[in-house]
Motif scaffolding. Structure first.
Motif, mmCIF file in Angstrom:
data_model
loop_
_atom_site.group_PDB
_atom_site.id
_atom_site.type_symbol
_atom_site.label_atom_id
_atom_site.label_comp_id
_atom_site.label_asym_id
_atom_site.label_seq_id
_atom_site.Cartn_x
_atom_site.Cartn_y
_atom_site.Cartn_z
ATOM 1 N N UNK A 209 0.939 -1.167 -0.156
ATOM 2 C CA UNK A 209 0.092 -0.002 0.014
ATOM 3 C C UNK A 209 1.032 1.234 -0.123
ATOM 4 N N UNK A 210 0.313 2.406 -0.747
ATOM 5 C CA UNK A 210 1.120 3.576 -0.824
ATOM 6 C C UNK A 210 0.245 4.770 -0.141
ATOM 7 N N UNK A 211 0.807 5.360 0.533
ATOM 8 C CA UNK A 211 0.077 6.706 1.305
ATOM 9 C C UNK A 211 0.139 7.700 0.133
ATOM 10 N N UNK A 212 -0.826 8.591 0.154
ATOM 11 C CA UNK A 212 -0.917 9.700 -0.823
ATOM 12 C C UNK A 212 -1.133 11.089 -0.048
ATOM 13 N N UNK A 213 -0.497 11.974 -0.561
ATOM 14 C CA UNK A 213 -0.762 13.490 -0.076
ATOM 15 C C UNK A 213 -2.093 13.554 0.265
ATOM 16 N N UNK A 214 -2.707 14.161 1.335
ATOM 17 C CA UNK A 214 -3.823 14.802 1.526
ATOM 18 C C UNK A 214 -4.922 13.385 2.033
ATOM 19 N N UNK A 215 -4.297 12.189 2.193
ATOM 20 C CA UNK A 215 -5.100 11.140 2.817
ATOM 21 C C UNK A 215 -5.190 11.493 4.248
ATOM 22 N N UNK A 216 -6.498 11.200 4.779
ATOM 23 C CA UNK A 216 -6.991 11.282 6.106
ATOM 24 C C UNK A 216 -6.431 10.197 6.936
ATOM 25 N N UNK A 217 -6.166 10.467 8.087
ATOM 26 C CA UNK A 217 -5.712 9.573 9.124
ATOM 27 C C UNK A 217 -6.890 9.681 10.270
ATOM 28 N N UNK A 218 -7.138 8.365 10.558
ATOM 29 C CA UNK A 218 -8.387 8.403 11.536
ATOM 30 C C UNK A 218 -7.920 7.422 12.675
ATOM 31 N N UNK A 219 -8.679 7.552 14.020
ATOM 32 C CA UNK A 219 -8.737 6.750 14.978
ATOM 33 C C UNK A 219 -10.035 6.663 15.447
ATOM 34 N N UNK A 220 -10.600 5.483 15.610
ATOM 35 C CA UNK A 220 -12.053 4.963 15.916
ATOM 36 C C UNK A 220 -13.131 5.772 14.959
ATOM 37 N N UNK A 221 -12.704 6.007 13.717
ATOM 38 C CA UNK A 221 -13.693 6.620 12.690
ATOM 39 C C UNK A 221 -13.622 8.076 12.738
ATOM 40 N N UNK A 222 -12.646 8.692 13.810
ATOM 41 C CA UNK A 222 -12.609 10.242 13.785
ATOM 42 C C UNK A 222 -11.371 10.527 13.093
ATOM 43 N N UNK A 223 -11.554 11.684 12.175
ATOM 44 C CA UNK A 223 -10.079 12.241 11.593
ATOM 45 C C UNK A 223 -9.363 12.922 12.757
ATOM 46 N N UNK A 224 -7.966 12.442 12.970
ATOM 47 C CA UNK A 224 -7.055 13.044 13.645
ATOM 48 C C UNK A 224 -5.724 13.550 12.964
ATOM 49 N N UNK A 225 -5.722 13.556 11.758
ATOM 50 C CA UNK A 225 -4.584 13.878 10.911
ATOM 51 C C UNK A 225 -4.899 13.629 9.468
ATOM 52 N N UNK A 226 -3.542 14.331 8.840
ATOM 53 C CA UNK A 226 -3.532 14.216 7.170
ATOM 54 C C UNK A 226 -2.281 13.876 6.818
ATOM 55 N N UNK A 227 -2.211 13.290 5.679
ATOM 56 C CA UNK A 227 -0.878 13.163 5.066
ATOM 57 C C UNK A 227 -0.424 14.294 4.225
ATOM 58 N N UNK A 228 0.956 14.663 4.382
ATOM 59 C CA UNK A 228 1.175 15.800 3.533
ATOM 60 C C UNK A 228 2.394 15.505 2.357
ATOM 61 N N UNK A 252 5.700 7.905 19.118
ATOM 62 C CA UNK A 252 6.127 7.004 18.280
ATOM 63 C C UNK A 252 5.455 5.610 18.706
ATOM 64 N N UNK A 253 4.945 4.811 17.756
ATOM 65 C CA UNK A 253 4.192 3.532 18.080
ATOM 66 C C UNK A 253 2.582 3.939 17.973
ATOM 67 N N UNK A 254 2.115 5.087 17.889
ATOM 68 C CA UNK A 254 0.823 5.144 17.727
ATOM 69 C C UNK A 254 0.046 4.574 16.642
ATOM 70 N N UNK A 255 -1.045 4.010 16.740
ATOM 71 C CA UNK A 255 -1.474 3.422 15.659
ATOM 72 C C UNK A 255 -2.664 4.082 15.218
ATOM 73 N N UNK A 256 -2.882 4.228 13.936
ATOM 74 C CA UNK A 256 -3.773 4.979 13.236
ATOM 75 C C UNK A 256 -4.496 4.263 11.924
ATOM 76 N N UNK A 257 -5.564 4.660 11.592
ATOM 77 C CA UNK A 257 -6.174 3.920 10.499
ATOM 78 C C UNK A 257 -6.265 4.896 9.106
ATOM 79 N N UNK A 258 -5.944 3.889 8.066
ATOM 80 C CA UNK A 258 -5.654 4.854 6.997
ATOM 81 C C UNK A 258 -6.098 3.696 5.807
ATOM 82 N N UNK A 259 -7.217 4.214 5.225
ATOM 83 C CA UNK A 259 -7.867 3.370 4.215
ATOM 84 C C UNK A 259 -8.158 1.996 4.726
ATOM 85 N N UNK A 260 -8.730 1.699 5.937
ATOM 86 C CA UNK A 260 -8.887 0.614 6.328
ATOM 87 C C UNK A 260 -7.770 -0.526 6.696
#
Length: 271
Positions: A209-228, A252-260
């Protein structure tokens, strides 16, 4: 350049400004976040240039010369500096067309071209001069090295909406011992209260999988960040990215959800 090294040509992506005049020291001291008054000829420091709200107008190296300063900065910064010249004896000249710029990554022990100014770069040694050098690394390769090292880029990972502390520039760019400068109140308040609301972090996902600029980062369905910015790292064998996340997930080590899928924070930039 002798020995094994990579050379990137930064001439077109960065600007060079020469600052002269009797008031140049005091002027720059009031414009940027680092302490330029302590610099001696041949020395340099990295600094951010802020607006009154503490957000960045630009960033780059302030290089002290015998009778001037040479600024190695993002394109477009000059007008925002010139507007603050009122009665000061200061002249800002854009010398980008006559002075070239390179970045040497790896072995820096070879000969430096004559009449060349050097400065420390997070990825190696920066060179500014009139002589030409042969670039050995493509822009795409440099981008991979930059993101692998967690180094933010102006116009990509930081812009006019960024506070330098958010981008992990505090240790490199900010002096808390100098006098007043534009935006200082905001920076001092952050130091007093101890945090900003978001931080730039390095993120990775396993597999193909490849991350892309502007992709949203989620935790429990809530947006907490974005790829630059993001690349596929052959060295690491996976996608690596930079992005902003809320401060409670900037560890470091925090888990986020990206594109499931699961994205992991590798490190907080600047730490």
């Amino acid at each position: 350049m002798d020995g094994e090294s990579l050379i990137a040509d930064l001439t077109e992506v960065r600007s060079r400004l020469r600052v002269t005049g009797a008031d140049r020291v005091d002027f720059l001291q009031g414009q940027c976040t680092n302490d330029v008054r302590r610099l001696r000829p041949g020395e340099s420091c990295y600094a951010a240039f802020l607006n009154a709200k503490g957000k960045m107008r630009g960033e780059g190296q302030v290089i002290c010369l015998e009778d001037s300063f040479l600024l190695e900065v993002n394109p477009g910064l000059a007008p925002s500096l010139e507007k603050f010249i009122i009665t000061e004896d200061v002249t800002i000249e854009d010398v980008s067309a006559s002075m070239r710029e390179w970045l040497v990554i790896g072995d820096e022990s070879g000969k430096i071209p004559p009449k060349t100014v050097t400065f420390k770069h997070p990825l190696g040694l920066g060179l500014i001069g009139e002589k030409s050098m042969t670039g050995t690394i493509a822009e795409e390769e440099l981008e991979v090295l930059r993101i692998e090292a967690g180094v933010p880029k102006w116009g990509v990972d930081m812009d006019e909406n960024t506070i330098p502390n958010e981008a992990g520039l505090e240790a490199r760019a900010i002096s808390y011992d100098k006098g007043c400068y534009i935006g200082q109140e905001t920076i001092a308040r952050i130091k007093t209260y101890g945090h900003v609301n978001r931080r730039l972090v390095q993120i990775t996902v396993e597999g193909e999988s490849v991350l892309v600029r502007s992709d949203k980062l989620l935790v429990e369905g809530r947006e907490v960040g974005q790829v630059t910015s993001a690349v596929r790292s052959l060295r690491l064998g996976k996608s690596v990215a930079l992005g902003y996340v809320r401060r409670e997930f900037a560890t470091a080590g925090a888990k986020l959800n990206w594109n499931n899928e699961t994205a992991e924070v590798l490190k907080v930039c600047g730490e």
